[in-house]
Design an enzyme around this catalytic site. Structure first.
Site, PDB file in Angstrom:
ATOM      1  N   SER A 218       1.026  -1.286   0.030  1.00 47.11           N
ATOM      2  CA  SER A 218      -0.017   0.111  -0.208  1.00 47.11           C
ATOM      3  C   SER A 218       0.878   1.151  -0.218  1.00 47.11           C
ATOM      4  O   SER A 218       2.007   1.198   0.212  1.00 47.11           O
ATOM      5  CB  SER A 218      -0.769   0.052   1.195  1.00 47.11           C
ATOM      6  OG  SER A 218      -1.260   1.144   1.569  1.00 47.11           O
TER       7      SER A 218
ATOM      8  N   TYR B 157      -1.130  -1.245  10.607  1.00 44.36           N
ATOM      9  CA  TYR B 157      -1.305  -1.504   9.383  1.00 44.36           C
ATOM     10  C   TYR B 157      -0.227  -1.064   8.428  1.00 44.36           C
ATOM     11  O   TYR B 157       0.265  -1.905   7.688  1.00 44.36           O
ATOM     12  CB  TYR B 157      -2.715  -0.868   8.645  1.00 44.36           C
ATOM     13  CG  TYR B 157      -2.845  -1.017   7.180  1.00 44.36           C
ATOM     14  CD1 TYR B 157      -3.049  -2.230   6.690  1.00 44.36           C
ATOM     15  CD2 TYR B 157      -2.788  -0.063   6.180  1.00 44.36           C
ATOM     16  CE1 TYR B 157      -3.614  -2.279   5.319  1.00 44.36           C
ATOM     17  CE2 TYR B 157      -3.062  -0.240   5.049  1.00 44.36           C
ATOM     18  CZ  TYR B 157      -3.460  -1.442   4.622  1.00 44.36           C
ATOM     19  OH  TYR B 157      -3.676  -1.555   3.189  1.00 44.36           O
TER      20      TYR B 157
HETATM   21  N1  LIG Z   1      -8.463  -0.571  -1.161  1.00 43.66           N
HETATM   22  C1  LIG Z   1      -7.564   0.264  -1.174  1.00 43.66           C
HETATM   23  O1  LIG Z   1      -7.510   1.601  -1.161  1.00 43.66           O
HETATM   24  C2  LIG Z   1      -6.095  -0.536  -0.730  1.00 43.66           C
HETATM   25  C3  LIG Z   1      -5.069   0.379  -0.780  1.00 43.66           C
HETATM   26  C4  LIG Z   1      -3.808  -0.021  -0.620  1.00 43.66           C
HETATM   27  C5  LIG Z   1      -3.714  -1.293  -0.369  1.00 43.66           C
HETATM   28  N2  LIG Z   1      -4.799  -2.451  -0.303  1.00 43.66           N
HETATM   29  C6  LIG Z   1      -4.683  -3.570  -0.025  1.00 43.66           C
HETATM   30  O2  LIG Z   1      -5.336  -4.400  -0.902  1.00 43.66           O
HETATM   31  C7  LIG Z   1      -5.759  -5.761  -0.572  1.00 43.66           C
HETATM   32  C8  LIG Z   1      -7.145  -5.935  -0.821  1.00 43.66           C
HETATM   33  O3  LIG Z   1      -7.921  -5.182  -0.268  1.00 43.66           O
HETATM   34  P1  LIG Z   1      -9.329  -4.630  -1.008  1.00 43.66           P
HETATM   35  O4  LIG Z   1      -9.156  -3.201  -1.055  1.00 43.66           O
HETATM   36  O5  LIG Z   1      -9.902  -5.365  -2.159  1.00 43.66           O
HETATM   37  O6  LIG Z   1     -10.236  -4.749   0.481  1.00 43.66           O
HETATM   38  P2  LIG Z   1     -11.453  -5.833   0.807  1.00 43.66           P
HETATM   39  O7  LIG Z   1     -12.421  -5.844  -0.231  1.00 43.66           O
HETATM   40  O8  LIG Z   1     -11.977  -5.629   2.205  1.00 43.66           O
HETATM   41  O9  LIG Z   1     -10.718  -7.117   0.577  1.00 43.66           O
HETATM   42  C9  LIG Z   1      -9.948  -7.689   1.350  1.00 43.66           C
HETATM   43  C10 LIG Z   1      -9.826  -9.487   1.052  1.00 43.66           C
HETATM   44  O10 LIG Z   1      -8.884  -9.947   1.868  1.00 43.66           O
HETATM   45  C11 LIG Z   1      -9.702 -11.189   2.569  1.00 43.66           C
HETATM   46  N3  LIG Z   1      -9.141 -11.415   3.846  1.00 43.66           N
HETATM   47  C12 LIG Z   1      -9.184 -10.438   5.033  1.00 43.66           C
HETATM   48  N4  LIG Z   1      -8.769 -11.112   6.135  1.00 43.66           N
HETATM   49  C13 LIG Z   1      -8.450 -12.298   5.770  1.00 43.66           C
HETATM   50  C14 LIG Z   1      -7.820 -13.540   6.514  1.00 43.66           C
HETATM   51  N5  LIG Z   1      -7.493 -13.232   7.662  1.00 43.66           N
HETATM   52  N6  LIG Z   1      -7.846 -14.661   5.804  1.00 43.66           N
HETATM   53  C15 LIG Z   1      -8.018 -14.705   4.381  1.00 43.66           C
HETATM   54  N7  LIG Z   1      -8.741 -13.428   3.902  1.00 43.66           N
HETATM   55  C16 LIG Z   1      -8.860 -12.664   4.270  1.00 43.66           C
HETATM   56  C17 LIG Z   1     -11.203 -10.784   2.416  1.00 43.66           C
HETATM   57  O11 LIG Z   1     -11.682 -11.944   2.386  1.00 43.66           O
HETATM   58  P3  LIG Z   1     -12.770 -12.772   3.474  1.00 43.66           P
HETATM   59  O12 LIG Z   1     -13.317 -11.543   4.323  1.00 43.66           O
HETATM   60  O13 LIG Z   1     -13.706 -13.369   2.917  1.00 43.66           O
HETATM   61  O14 LIG Z   1     -11.637 -13.528   4.370  1.00 43.66           O
HETATM   62  C18 LIG Z   1     -11.193 -10.064   1.067  1.00 43.66           C
HETATM   63  O15 LIG Z   1     -11.277 -10.946   0.098  1.00 43.66           O
HETATM   64  C19 LIG Z   1      -5.369  -5.780   0.908  1.00 43.66           C
HETATM   65  O16 LIG Z   1      -3.978  -6.311   0.883  1.00 43.66           O
HETATM   66  C20 LIG Z   1      -5.132  -4.294   1.132  1.00 43.66           C
HETATM   67  O17 LIG Z   1      -4.177  -3.815   2.263  1.00 43.66           O
HETATM   68  C21 LIG Z   1      -5.875  -1.807  -0.534  1.00 43.66           C
END
Ligand SMILES: NC(=O)c1ccc[n+]([C@@H]2O[C@H](COP(=O)([O-])OP(=O)(O)OC[C@H]3O[C@@H](n4cnc5c(N)ncnc54)[C@H](OP(=O)(O)O)[C@@H]3O)[C@@H](O)[C@H]2O)c1
Length: 265
Positions: A142, A155
Site C-alpha cells: 500500500s 497496518y
Molecule cells: N482498497 C484500497 O484502497 C487499498 C489500498 C492499498 C492496499 N490495499 C490492499 O489491497 C488488498 C485487498 O484489499 P481490498 O481493498 O480489496 O479490500 P477488501 O474488499 O476488504 O478485500 C480484502 C480481502 O482480504 C480477505 N481477507 C481478509 N482477512 C483475511 C484472512 N484473515 N484470511 C484470508 N483472507 C482474508 C477478504 O476476504 P474474507 O473476508 O472472505 O476472508 C477479502 O477478500 C489488501 O491487502 C489491502 O491492504 C487496498
C-alpha cells in the site's frame, strides 16, 4: 495469445474488492484460477460470475492468520493443477484506531494476516516455483507501506514489513526465473475501510470519503496484470494521493509537514 492463457494463478482475498477484480481480469485472459479467502460463499459468488469453465477454478477457503495450514493448502493446489505460475498475496485487512488506544493483540492480528499470512504462503509456494524454474510472486502492499498515516500504525507497519521481506527475497532468487512484484495502491474503491479493524477488534463499518473517490478495483487489477507482464518490481496505483510518494522522496521535511495536515480518516 494472451500471456496468461493456462497460467495457474492463486489469488488470496479473492472474495471481494481488488482480489475479485483480479479474478475477472485473469479469467478473461484464459488463466486457471485458485480463489482463496475466508468466506466460501463469497468465493462461490465470484466464481459463478466468471467467464471460465468450472474445471478451471479451484475454490480454496483459507484464513491467512492460520499459517500452520500454508503447506497443506499449497499441496492441494499442486495436486489439483500440478503447478503454481503466479501467487497473488492480496488478502489483507486495514485498521482504523489510534495507537494509544490499540491493544497489542490488534497489532499482532494485523501482522498475522497481512505479514505472516502472506509470507507463510509465499514460503510454501516458493520451493515449487524454484523447482519448476519459473514463477511470479505478488505482494500487496500500500502507499501505507511507504509512509505512516493516522489510525494506521499497525497496518502501516505490516505493509512496511512486506517490503523488507520481498526485496530481500527478490535478490535471493534473481537467477531462478522467479519474479517478485510489490504493489502499492493508493485509494481504491473497495470495502477496505468498512472491513478495517478497530481498537476493540470490531469493524470500522464506514466507507471513508477518500475511499469512495479512489480508482476502481477493475482499473487496479488491469494495472497489476500490466505490471506482471512488464516484470515491474514495484507498482504504484491510484490518483493524486500518489504525489505524496514523490514529495517524500524529494522533499522529506515538506512531506512531514504536509502529511500531518491531511484529513485523519
Ligand atoms: N482498497 C484500497 O484502497 C487499498 C489500498 C492499498 C492496499 N490495499 C490492499 O489491497 C488488498 C485487498 O484489499 P481490498 O481493498 O480489496 O479490500 P477488501 O474488499 O476488504 O478485500 C480484502 C480481502 O482480504 C480477505 N481477507 C481478509 N482477512 C483475511 C484472512 N484473515 N484470511 C484470508 N483472507 C482474508 C477478504 O476476504 P474474507 O473476508 O472472505 O476472508 C477479502 O477478500 C489488501 O491487502 C489491502 O491492504 C487496498
Amino acid at each position: 495469445m494472451s500471456s496468461n492463457k493456462n497460467k495457474v494463478v492463486w489469488i488470496t482475498g479473492a472474495s471481494s474488492g481488488i482480489g475479485e477484480a483480479l479474478a475477472h481480469a485473469f479469467a478473461n485472459e484464459g488463466a486457471i484460477l485458485v480463489l482463496s479467502a475466508r468466506r466460501k460463499e463469497e468465493l462461490l459468488r465470484v466464481r459463478n460470475a466468471l467467464k471460465i469453465k468450472d474445471a478451471d477454478v479451484f475454490i480454496l477457503p483459507l484464513d491467512l492468520s492460520d499459517t500452520s495450514k500454508a503447506a497443506e493448502l499449497t499441496q492441494q493446489v499442486i495436486s489439483q493443477f500440478g503447478r503454481i505460475d503466479i501467487l497473488i498475496n492480496n488478502g489483507g485487512i486495514s485498521q482504523r484506531s489510534l495507537t494509544k488506544e490499540t491493544p497489542l493483540e490488534i497489532d499482532r492480528k494485523l501482522m498475522e494476516v497481512n505479514y505472516f499470512g502472506t509470507i507463510a504462503l509465499t514460503k510454501s509456494v516458493l520451493p515449487f516455483m524454484l523447482k519448476q524454474r519459473h514463477g511470479h510472486i505478488i505482494a500487496m502492499s500500500s502507499i501505507a507501506g511507504k509512509f505512516g498515516f493516522f489510525f494506521r500504525s499497525a497496518y502501516s507497519a505490516s505493509k512496511h514489513a512486506l517490503h523488507g521481506f520481498f526485496e530481500s527475497l527478490r535478490m535471493e532468487i534473481q537467477h531462478d526465473n522467479v519474479n517478485v512484484l510489490i504493489v502499492c495502491p493508493g485509494k481504491v474503491q473497495t470495502n477496505i475501510s468498512v472491513n478495517a479493524i478497530t481498537s476493540d477488534g470490531g469493524k470500522h463499518n464506514k466507507m471513508d470519503e477518500s475511499q469512495k473517490n479512489g480508482v476502481s478495483a477493475e482499473f487496479c487489477a488491469k494495472q497489476i496484470l500490466k505490471g506482471i507482464k512488464n516484470n515491474k518490481e514495484e507498482l504504484f496505483i491510484g490518483g493524486k494521493e500518489l504525489r505524496a510518494l514523490w514529495v517524500k522522496r524529494i522533499f522529506p521535511k515538506l512531506f512531514s509537514k504536509l502529511i500531518r495536515k491531511q484529513k485523519p480518516e
